[in-house]
Design an enzyme around this catalytic site. Structure first.
Site, short mmCIF file in Angstrom:
data_model
loop_
_atom_site.label_atom_id
_atom_site.label_comp_id
_atom_site.label_asym_id
_atom_site.label_seq_id
_atom_site.Cartn_x
_atom_site.Cartn_y
_atom_site.Cartn_z
CB CYS A 155 -5.67 -24.62 21.86
SG CYS A 155 -6.52 -26.13 21.39
CB CYS A 177 -2.70 -26.82 22.09
SG CYS A 177 -2.75 -26.94 20.32
CB CYS A 194 -4.14 -30.09 18.91
SG CYS A 194 -5.32 -29.48 20.11
N GLY A 235 23.43 -15.11 29.46
CA GLY A 235 23.57 -16.44 30.03
C GLY A 235 24.27 -16.47 31.37
CB CYS A 256 -7.09 -26.36 17.58
SG CYS A 256 -5.34 -26.55 17.87
#
Lengths: 258, 293
Positions: B272, B266, B241, B32, B244
């Protein structure tokens, strides 16, 4: 506890190159005591205040502070982390210009709550309640909690700055010309408010001002500075009513009488 | 092909790669923490992923398989041009399949498919400093990181709740890495924040203009900041979605006509497509196929 001083200042001097900021200042400050530092512009008042608040490092001298635990610590020997922690919990600093001490782009509530969040408070509801209480104490309407300070008048900003500093119940507050730039009636209200808060909370305050009326109203004790040196100090009433140094006599006699 | 001889493998010279690898190693050692590095000019403008490209170029080997996504899609301009760039200067294999890739360079999404230990995710970061919009001074933000003074981050979240009644930050949502540094996860939607936590894949972040590299090593705690009474939560979508039928994935809105018609699909195109190959069908797909036939 109150028979031991909160702050021991010994021989603090600050030089800017060969120029003198302040020179050889020593005094003690007791808990709950209000000390005024007065003098004309350029006399070193603000330099001294900044040295005491560790915003500036003095050239020589030492300042000891009595921590909540009762032990004395030398401020200039502390690590940055300790000093910054002290500054946002046990101390407050009220700037002359509220824009220097506030975050102008976040709401009043967040300004007051910032210190609480900085010390680990993570409950939104509690932070907001505390902020709201403090706004009320400094006479800002509670429905202004989500307004930004830029929408506030000068007097309100200054009161907000005071609330922001007092929210963590500090023991020592530094004030640099807290009433500068405010008109006379607003000044009077602010002084009244500060006087009430100081006695309610038992704060120790070091207030820098060029306005002797502020010193008279707020402080128990005062120091008069000239050319970086403290030329006279004593109880406020004694210094103002019976000034001994020629310069203090000049200062007192130059107050306008209406 | 003679032009290729003018380039070192993966465009950057070896000394530059060495310098960037050292920065990456330091970043991994301090999760970080933003490590400064001497960012180079790349043959693309700032904002197009110069940081991510430098990181990818430094870790890329001849046997790596590279995938590049832009907002989850493999076929948008940024993704296509960076993929073509590495094909040209490193001659590496490229793919659009998340599972086949060893290095995935991403702009603002994490693939839906869970990443594994052999994969590295490289983020393109515009502004690495999470405190930047609250504290403009770099000297001050560095000190705040050093002393772990992160109260200001919560001031931002407080402002959100005060104004909108909830935490309205939806992307670049600040996280705390390994209990120490607060980090900007680049402008990924906060939907992806939970995927960063305890991820098996190494995550590297490169900011070219700001000249910073930071990292999240595998299996590291990544916690989104929040309040006790306003806990962190991800976006949810009302419908699955349209192509899909996937639920619990991040969806993009696609406007279909000027009469208010729209569909949600998606954002991760590979995810997808894979689902459609497996036979999943969303509500829009049937119609489109019929119309085509």
């Amino acid at each position: 506890m109150s028979d031991q001083p909160l702050l021991n200042v010994r021989g603090v001097s600050k030089f800017y190159g060969s120029r003198v900021g302040c020179m050889d200042v020593s005094f003690d400050l007791w808990p709950g005591e209000v000390l005024a530092i007065v003098g004309e512009s350029g006399s070193g008042k603000t330099t001294l205040l900044n040295c005491l608040a560790t915003r500036l490092m003095p050239t020589t001298g030492c300042v000891q502070y009595r921590m909540r635990g009762g032990n004395l610590r030398d401020l200039y020997q502390m690590s940055d982390a300790e000093r910054r922690f002290l500054m946002r919990t046990d101390w407050g600093f009220v700037h002359q210009n509220p824009a220097d001490g506030l975050r102008m782009t976040v709401s009043a509530g967040a300004n007051v709550g910032e210190r609480l969040m900085a010390v680990g408070n993570r409950h939104y509801g509690n932070i907001r309640t505390t902020a709201s209480d403090w706004l009320e104490r400094v006479e800002i309407a509670q429905d202004r909690i989500d307004d930004q300070p830029r929408a506030f008048s000068g007097g309100m900003r200054q009161r907000l700055q005071i609330a922001r500093n007092l929210v963590t119940s500090p023991r020592l507050v530094f004030m640099d010309e807290p009433t500068g730039g405010l008109d006379v009636s607003v000044q009077a209200r602010l002084l009244d408010l500060v006087r009430g808060l100081v006695s309610d909370l038992g704060l120790a305050v070091i207030v820098v001002t060029h306005d002797l009326a502020v010193a008279r109203l707020l402080s128990h004790r005062m120091m008069v500075m000239k050319g970086g040196k403290v030329i006279e100090q004593g109880l406020t009433d004694r210094v103002l009513d019976d000034p001994r140094e020629p310069y203090t006599q000049l200062l007192v006699s130059s107050i306008l009488q209406v | 092909m003679t032009a290729l001889a003018d380039y070192n493998f993966a465009y950057l010279d070896e000394q530059t790669k060495r310098m960037i690898r050292r920065a990456i190693l330091k970043a991994i050692a301090i999760p970080g923490y933003q490590v400064p590095f001497a960012s180079r000019e790349m043959p693309m403008p700032y904002g197009w992923g110069t940081g991510g490209v430098q990181v990818t170029a430094s870790i890329l080997g001849p046997h790596d398989v590279l995938k590049v996504i832009d907002q989850g899609a493999d076929d948008t301009t940024n993704a296509v041009s960076i993929r073509a760039f590495f094909q040209k200067v490193a001659n590496v294999a490229v793919t659009t399949k998340t599972s086949e890739a060893t290095i995935i360079q991403t702009r603002h999404r994490i693939p839906e498919e869970t990443l594994g230990v052999n994969q590295v995710l490289v983020y393109q970061v515009p502004i690495p400093e999470p405190l930047r919009f609250l504290e403009p001074r770099e000297t001050e933000t560095r000190q705040m990181h050093a002393l772990e003074e992160y109260g200001l981050m919560h001031v931002k979240l407080y402002e959100d709740i005060a104004r909108h009644g909830r935490i309205a930050t939806t992307y670049a949502y600040p996280v705390k890495v390994a209990g120490r540094y607060v980090m900007d996860p680049s402008p990924t939607p906060k939907f992806d924040n939970p995927k960063m936590n305890q991820s098996a894949a190494l995550q590297l972040f490169g900011a070219g203009r700001e000249k910073r590299i930071y990292a999240v090593p595998p299996y590291t705690d990544v916690v989104s900041l929040d309040f006790e009474d306003h806990p962190f939560e991800v976006q949810t979508f009302e419908k699955p979605c349209a192509l899909c039928g996937a639920r619990h994935v991040y969806l993009d809105e696609v406007v279909l006509d000027d009469k208010g018609g729209r569909m949600f699909v998606c954002s991760d195109t590979d995810f997808c497509e894979t689902r459609r190959e497996e036979g999943h069908r969303g509500e829009m797909l049937g119609d489109i196929k019929e119309a085509a036939e």
